[in-house]
Enzyme design. Structure first.
Site, short mmCIF file in Angstrom:
data_model
loop_
_atom_site.label_atom_id
_atom_site.label_comp_id
_atom_site.label_asym_id
_atom_site.label_seq_id
_atom_site.Cartn_x
_atom_site.Cartn_y
_atom_site.Cartn_z
N GLU A 1 -0.29 -13.03 1.15
CA GLU A 1 -1.25 -13.03 0.04
C GLU A 1 -0.66 -13.72 -1.18
O GLU A 1 -1.33 -14.52 -1.84
CB GLU A 1 -1.64 -11.59 -0.31
CG GLU A 1 -2.47 -10.89 0.75
CD GLU A 1 -2.63 -9.41 0.47
OE1 GLU A 1 -3.21 -8.72 1.33
OE2 GLU A 1 -2.18 -8.94 -0.60
N GLY B 1 -13.97 -3.03 10.90
CA GLY B 1 -14.62 -4.17 11.52
C GLY B 1 -14.33 -5.48 10.82
O GLY B 1 -14.50 -6.56 11.40
N ASP C 1 3.58 1.91 -1.19
CA ASP C 1 4.30 2.12 -2.46
C ASP C 1 3.36 2.44 -3.62
O ASP C 1 3.67 3.28 -4.46
CB ASP C 1 5.11 0.88 -2.82
CG ASP C 1 6.37 0.72 -1.99
OD1 ASP C 1 6.83 1.72 -1.41
OD2 ASP C 1 6.88 -0.40 -1.91
N THR C 2 2.23 1.74 -3.69
CA THR C 2 1.45 1.79 -4.94
C THR C 2 -0.05 2.05 -4.79
O THR C 2 -0.75 2.17 -5.79
CB THR C 2 1.63 0.47 -5.71
OG1 THR C 2 1.12 -0.62 -4.92
CG2 THR C 2 3.09 0.22 -6.03
N LYS C 3 -0.57 2.12 -3.55
CA LYS C 3 -2.02 2.26 -3.39
C LYS C 3 -2.55 3.52 -4.07
O LYS C 3 -3.61 3.51 -4.69
CB LYS C 3 -2.38 2.28 -1.90
CG LYS C 3 -3.87 2.45 -1.63
CD LYS C 3 -4.19 2.31 -0.16
CE LYS C 3 -3.60 3.43 0.66
NZ LYS C 3 -3.98 3.35 2.09
N GLY D 1 0.78 -1.23 0.00
CA GLY D 1 0.00 0.00 0.00
C GLY D 1 0.81 1.28 0.00
O GLY D 1 0.52 2.21 -0.76
#
Length: 211
Positions: free
Chosen positions: A120, A86, A55-57, A53
Site C-alpha cells: 500500500e 467477498g 498494532d493500531t486498528k 491492523g
C-alpha cells in the site's frame, strides 16, 4: 442537508477551516444521500489510512478514521471499515489508493512485517500521492524492509524505496504511553486539512491551465 453542529473538540477545526470543511462535508453528504447512487461501492476517498491492523486498528488508526469521518465529514478509507466479505483485497485497496486525495501512513513496530502495508505504501508513493507519516511507538530509524526470501528482489527494492520516501517526509509522532490523544487528533486533523486544501488547490490550478 446541513452539516451537523460541531461539538466541543471540533470547534477548533471548524473555526480554522469553516468553508473548506463545509464544502468537503457537503460533497460527502450529497453523494451518500443521492437516491440515484444505490450500488456505487467504490467512491473516491479523501484519505487512505495505511496501517498495521494488529498494532493500531483498535487504537490510533481506528480513532483517526472515526474522527475524520464522523467529526470532520471526510471520506477516509480503513480496510476493516470499508471492505466486506467477498471483496478482493488488491482490487479494492489498489482502487482506493489510486482514487484517494492523500494518504496517512501509520508506522508501528510490526508495520514492516506486513506485505500488504508495504505494498500500500509503495502504491501511494508510485501514484504520487501526498503521504502524512505517523510514527506510532516506533522511530523512523527502526523501520527497515526485511528480506525473508519470500518476496522477489524487485519487490524488496520497491518497498525499501517507498519506506525511505516516507521516512524523509515531515510527519507526526505518537507515543501511546504518554501521548495526549486529543492533541494528536488535533495535529493530525490539521495536517490532513492543510494537505487536502493544497491538493485541491493544485487540481483547480491544473484545470484552469487546461482551459
Amino acid at each position: 442537508m446541513e452539516l451537523r453542529k460541531p461539538e466541543s473538540f471540533d470547534i477548533f477545526f471548524y473555526s480554522r477551516f469553516p468553508v473548506q470543511i463545509s464544502r468537503l462535508g457537503k460533497e460527502h453528504i450529497t453523494w451518500a444521500n443521492n437516491p440515484c447512487v444505490t450500488n456505487q461501492i467504490m467512491t473516491p476517498c479523501d484519505v487512505f489510512i495505511n496501517h498495521r491492523g494488529i498494532d493500531t486498528k483498535r487504537t490510533l488508526a481506528g480513532l483517526l478514521n472515526y474522527h475524520l469521518s464522523s467529526r470532520l465529514n471526510l471520506r477516509p478509507f480503513l480496510d476493516s471499515k470499508n471492505m466486506k466479505p467477498g471483496d478482493r483485497l488488491f482490487d479494492k485497496i489498489d482502487a482506493a489508493i489510486r482514487k484517494c486525495k492523500i494518504g496517512i501512513a501509520v508506522f508501528s513496530p510490526q508495520y514492516c512485517n506486513s506485505y500488504f502495508c508495504l505494498h500500500e505504501l509503495a502504491l501511494l508513493m508510485e501514484s504520487k500521492k501526498r503521504v502524512i507519516p505517523v510514527f506510532c511507538n516506533v522511530k523512523p530509524s527502526q523501520l527497515r524492509v526485511k528480506d525473508n526470501g519470500v518476496c522477489p528482489q524487485y519487490e524488496i527494492e520497491r518497498f525499501s524505496w517507498a519506506l525511505e520516501e516516507a521516512k524523509y517526509t515531515v510527519g507526526l509522532t505518537f507515543d501511546s504511553s504518554k501521548a495526549d490523544w486529543s492533541e494528536f487528533l488535533r495535529d493530525a486533523s490539521d495536517a490532513v486539512m492543510q494537505n487536502l486544501l493544497e491538493v485541491e488547490g493544485e487540481h483547480e490550478y491544473q484545470q484552469e491551465q487546461c482551459q
